[in-house]
Design a protein around this motif. Structure first.
Motif, PDB file in Angstrom:
ATOM      1  N   GLU A 301     -25.880 -32.819   7.039  1.00 46.56           N
ATOM      2  CA  GLU A 301     -24.993 -32.584   8.186  1.00 46.56           C
ATOM      3  C   GLU A 301     -24.499 -31.140   8.256  1.00 46.56           C
ATOM      4  O   GLU A 301     -24.441 -30.561   9.333  1.00 46.56           O
ATOM      5  N   ILE A 309     -17.863 -31.446  11.857  1.00 44.64           N
ATOM      6  CA  ILE A 309     -17.799 -32.264  10.643  1.00 44.64           C
ATOM      7  C   ILE A 309     -16.344 -32.282  10.195  1.00 44.64           C
ATOM      8  O   ILE A 309     -15.733 -31.230  10.017  1.00 44.64           O
ATOM      9  N   ASN A 434     -20.530 -34.919  14.459  1.00 47.24           N
ATOM     10  CA  ASN A 434     -21.722 -35.244  13.655  1.00 47.24           C
ATOM     11  C   ASN A 434     -21.408 -36.237  12.547  1.00 47.24           C
ATOM     12  O   ASN A 434     -22.157 -37.170  12.304  1.00 47.24           O
ATOM     13  N   ILE A 498     -21.885 -41.131   9.118  1.00 48.43           N
ATOM     14  CA  ILE A 498     -22.748 -40.378  10.041  1.00 48.43           C
ATOM     15  C   ILE A 498     -22.633 -41.025  11.422  1.00 48.43           C
ATOM     16  O   ILE A 498     -22.699 -42.249  11.548  1.00 48.43           O
TER      17      ILE A 498
END
Length: 553
Positions: A301, A309, A434, A498
């Protein structure tokens, strides 16, 4: 007949503490002037206690525990503090013309000879751990400071307070220095100074738990707090409003940063100092405790070119360390990384860091808006606190930037609900987010006293509920190394969520958190409790520690 003394490496291998591969790689990589024992400790292959036991056997020198040792205070006048601190020596006892001392390195013959010449005694040595010796020096060599302060008349002290709090040799200045030095040597994360009705309690937070270090008389409160406020450039005449400051000190040649906060209470100002050890900041993601699956997911990621994030968790759960380790990995001469933080905790080479300053209008949102004009590749926002900040972060991620930030929520799914509560449109959130990483810090079982025990029926039941089996648990009964707690050091447990296409659809449909959690389970998300129980199976921690920070579903 002369006996050949075995080498340290061979002894460690024979006792099963080290493998051939670990020994060879350490010998190959360590600097020429570094001792093998120190190099093995640095890599975490053995503990200091294990090294001492092997040295005790190899050298035939006794090992001594300084924890609760009955010291003779007069002996501290024989061995000067400078010599004791520089060479890690503590005087133990005197017997005729012999002086018994504890040393971290009993093979340092130069120091032994210096000590013999300066004291006139024949020197007998014992081995003790570095931490043990440092803690003893910090505590006992400054004991007269407390005697000076304890027996000082409160009225006399009040008259002299102004001069004393700036005089570097005054008892109160030495007391504050000693408290900070003691906290650093005990690897505390925070120092709490709590004024109570008839006394002042000094507490240290060690491995996430507060423990009382010492209790001082009430008349010392005003000069103690005034001294700390002067060190942090706070207004010592103002005691009715909270204040924040920063103290930079060097202890044993290590730069230490202290974040200072004062808060008025009914019995006076409470002071909390957060200790940031600049020399031991973790900059390697592999050392933060990520499980293999979680680490691979997280690396995948953060290496994406754009998106958001988030790292979630309460205060003191290691979010900043994870962010800094991620930035350290991404840092290179081909990327422009800019951060906006409150406060800037650790300074990273090659990264542009901005300090929030609300007094001049530099908030997270205002700073973030300006950062986007600086052509960044990666942006780190210290914390997402309001709708304006999150909207600018989303805009940044949608225009090709990778945005890293933290949010105060209980788990990864709750972070999504929190962002929606802030008023973010679901379609904007799903287009930019994300991943969300939730994390907590749990205490490690002490490596020196940890023993395998049979798992209880309750533990077997908890593991079975999460699709695991357990027969044995590693627990520490407590020893001098871990201050009789059974735990030493901390490790993080993680939950890496995720945002999959199915999860995006559910968020867009405004589904409930329970549905989002079910979708996360289907996509094999390892939740906090599962990651924690896996670390229990590996013998790193205990079930009680995991249940203390992670909820059972």
């Amino acid at each position: 007949m002369a006996t050949t003394r075995k080498r340290l490496g061979d002894l460690l291998i024979e006792s099963g503490l080290l493998t051939d591969e670990q020994l060879m790689s350490t010998l190959k990589e360590k600097p020429r002037d570094q001792r093998l024992g120190d190099a093995l400790l640095q890599r975490g292959y053995i503990t200091e206690q294990q090294l001492i036991e092997v040295l005790e056997f190899q050298l035939g020198i006794p090992h001594v525990n300084l924890f609760r040792y009955p010291f003779d205070p007069k002996l501290f006048n024989i061995v000067p503090k400078g010599l004791a601190k520089q060479n890690l020596i503590v005087p133990l006892k005197k017997d005729g013309d012999k002086l018994f001392v504890a040393m971290a390195d009993p093979m340092d013959y130069n120091t032994i000879e210096d000590l013999r010449l300066s004291t006139g005694f024949h020197i007998e040595t014992a081995i003790a751990s570095k931490d043990d010796i440092t803690r003893t020096i910090t505590r006992y060599y400054d004991e007269e400071v407390f005697d000076d302060l304890l027996f000082e008349e409160p009225e006399r002290q009040a008259q002299q307070q102004q001069e004393e709090i700036v005089d570097m040799d005054s008892p109160v200045v030495r007391l504050v220095n000693q408290i900070i030095s003691s906290a650093v040597s005990m690897k505390a994360s925070d120092i709490h100074i709590d004024p109570q009705e008839h006394q002042v309690v000094i507490r240290f937070r060690i491995d996430g738990k507060l423990q009382t270090e010492r209790v001082l008389p009430k008349h010392m409160q005003s000069s103690l707090i005034a001294r700390i406020k002067i060190m942090g450039n706070l207004n010592i005449t103002e005691s009715r409003i909270p204040q924040d400051g920063r103290i930079k000190v060097t202890i044993d040649f290590r730069p230490i940063d202290l974040r200072l906060s004062s808060l008025p209470t009914v019995f006076g100002e409470k002071i909390v100092m957060r200790i940031l050890d600049l020399s031991s900041s973790l900059n390697d993601l592999a050392k933060l405790g990520f499980g293999h699956t979680n680490l691979q997911s997280f690396l995948r990621e953060i290496e994406k070119p754009n998106g958001i994030i988030l790292i979630s968790g309460p205060t003191g759960s290691g979010k900043s360390s994870t962010l800094y380790a991620a930035l350290n990995r991404l840092n290179g001469e081909d990327v422009n990384i800019i951060t906006i933080e409150d406060p800037v905790e650790y300074q990273l080479e090659g990264i542009n860091q901005i300090q929030v300053n609300t007094n001049v209008g530099l908030s997270f949102a205002a700073g973030l808006r300006s950062i986007l004009r600086q052509d960044p590749d990666i942006v780190m926002v210290g914390e997402i606190r309001d709708k304006e900040t999150v909207e600018i972060a989303i805009r940044a991620s949608l225009t090709g930037h990778l945005v890293l930030s933290t949010i105060h929520t209980n788990d990864s799914v709750a972070s999504i609900s929190r962002l929606l509560d802030m008023g973010v449109e679901p379609f904007l959130l799903t287009a930019s987010l994300n991943a969300v990483v939730a994390q907590r810090l749990i205490r490690r079982v002490c490596r020196d006293c940890g023993t395998r025990q049979q798992a209880t029926e309750r533990e077997k039941e908890i593991f079975a509920r999460h699709g695991m089996t357990i027969e044995e648990i590693n627990r520490g009964p407590g020893c001098p190394v871990c201050n009789l707690t059974g735990y030493k050091g901390r490790i993080a447990i993680h939950e890496v969520l995720i945002i999959t296409p199915e999860m995006r659809d559910a968020i867009n449909r405004n589904e409930s958190p329970s549905i989002l959690r079910t979708i996360a389970e289907k996509s094999n998300t390892i939740f906090l409790i599962d990651d924690g129980l896996e670390k229990v199976k590996q013998g790193i921690t205990t079930t009680e520690e995991v249940l203390r920070v992670a909820l059972m579903e």
